[in-house]
Design a protein around this motif. Sequence first.
Motif, PDB file in Angstrom:
ATOM      1  N   ASP A 180       0.745  -1.179  -0.124  1.00 32.16           N
ATOM      2  CA  ASP A 180      -0.131   0.182   0.181  1.00 32.16           C
ATOM      3  C   ASP A 180       0.941   1.255  -0.020  1.00 32.16           C
ATOM      4  N   THR A 231      -7.434   8.760  -3.018  1.00 33.05           N
ATOM      5  CA  THR A 231      -8.134   9.732  -2.624  1.00 33.05           C
ATOM      6  C   THR A 231      -6.914  10.696  -1.877  1.00 33.05           C
ATOM      7  N   LYS A 232      -5.714  10.265  -1.851  1.00 31.30           N
ATOM      8  CA  LYS A 232      -4.872  11.109  -1.197  1.00 31.30           C
ATOM      9  C   LYS A 232      -3.956  11.788  -2.187  1.00 31.30           C
TER      10      LYS A 232
HETATM   11  N1  PLP Z   1      -4.899   2.763   2.732  1.00 31.81           N
HETATM   12  C1  PLP Z   1      -4.385   3.704   3.405  1.00 31.81           C
HETATM   13  C2  PLP Z   1      -2.901   3.766   3.790  1.00 31.81           C
HETATM   14  C3  PLP Z   1      -5.273   4.665   3.918  1.00 31.81           C
HETATM   15  O1  PLP Z   1      -4.816   5.661   4.665  1.00 31.81           O
HETATM   16  C4  PLP Z   1      -6.498   4.682   3.481  1.00 31.81           C
HETATM   17  C5  PLP Z   1      -7.548   5.547   3.873  1.00 31.81           C
HETATM   18  O2  PLP Z   1      -7.210   6.509   4.630  1.00 31.81           O
HETATM   19  C6  PLP Z   1      -7.122   3.697   2.424  1.00 31.81           C
HETATM   20  C7  PLP Z   1      -6.168   2.702   2.315  1.00 31.81           C
HETATM   21  C8  PLP Z   1      -8.289   3.294   2.209  1.00 31.81           C
HETATM   22  O3  PLP Z   1      -8.795   4.657   1.209  1.00 31.81           O
HETATM   23  P1  PLP Z   1     -10.119   5.095   0.615  1.00 31.81           P
HETATM   24  O4  PLP Z   1     -10.552   5.898   1.703  1.00 31.81           O
HETATM   25  O5  PLP Z   1      -9.595   5.855  -0.629  1.00 31.81           O
HETATM   26  O6  PLP Z   1     -11.037   3.873   0.325  1.00 31.81           O
END
Ligand code: PLP
Length: 401
Positions: free
Chosen positions: A181, A205-206
Amino acid sequence: MKQRFATVTVHAGQRPDPVTGSLSTPIYQTSTFVFPDVATGARRFAGEEAGYIYTRLGNPTQAALEEKIAALEGAEAALAFGSGMAAISAVLLGLLRSGDHLLYGDSIYGCSHSLINELLPRWGITATAVDGTDLVAVAQAIQPNTKVFLLETPSNPTLKVVDIAAIAALCAPNAIQLVVDNTFASPALQLPLKLGAHVVVHSATKFIGGHGDVIAGVAAGPKALMDELRMTTLKDIGGVIAPFDAWLLLRGLKTLDVRVQRHCANAMQVAAFLDQHPMVERVYYPGLPHHPQYEIAQRQMSAPGSLISFEVRGGLEAGRRFIERLELCQLAVSLGDVDTLIQHPASMTHSIVPREERMATGITDGLIRLAVGIEDAADIIEDLAQGLAYVGSMPNLSAVR
Ligand code: PLP
């Protein structure tokens, strides 16, 4: 001509629209595509002819995004999803079968934790958390039926940095697929596939979106696997990205390199400020030389990122009052936005993780996570300074501790 990263962020996946010449990739806001005749439709369904069918199976705006992500991650192919969790669940469900075992880094996003511990066991998939920085522990945790290792680095929220190449070297002889990830780093700072990972996933999203206006996810890896996931866990579970959201990511990605440079430069200044402040007990930032994996971060990442976790003296109550006193930094979950965001993992993003497990992995009740934005660093520091001065002036702090 081989293009460099910043050029790829702007140009990959983009060609002038064949009909209008539009430079910006159009938003193909359509659910379905018209076939010229029945035989063509049949060939497309049979996979004998390329072409679009239905947006859950593919769409030109999604395709442009997938091409750009693959180019940025150095992958053969990529897939776009409606959220980071849709990407992570599609990859894990695609790679695992009933009876398989999953290893995961013990510092992990709350919803990944609940997917692994609440949902996957319903389908006969077991899992073990392991400290990815302890290679002996990782080797010992591998079971004969271990098929996947899910790793976050830097991790959420304690910013533990795991040596991807070292974990990949342990996974390879055991035929374990390493899924990284890469949300906290983004491809601007770290390329896990080049270090031996099999698949990369992101909450897009980030940093990939970058502007706090879209929920999305991506996965990148070998073409055969991406093709298989597209026709199984993406198609049949259906966590597809909307064309408009794909376009927002295409637009956001054009500035990824400059945004991330600014995020990191600001974070370095903010971390140095917090580290010397008498009201701050502890700072976790991979760019500070006292971070336990500072050396790995220097080697593995082109810069240490813009996430900082820290504890304010006075514990939970002091932390709460500090956060609520801030004016510029917004109390909100998420990260990688141009705006600086601050949150409290124990009561927010990681509230789903049992307290005992949280404490064991360093997510104390007083831990605060700061996602440094691209504002002027001096303004961020000024805001934090006035918040810390406020809690420092509270007479009964030791009483509430
Ligand atoms: N992986 C990490 C490291 C995250 O910080 C997040 C969400 O904050 C996710 C996955 C999940 O992503 P999403 O909120 O776009 O579903």
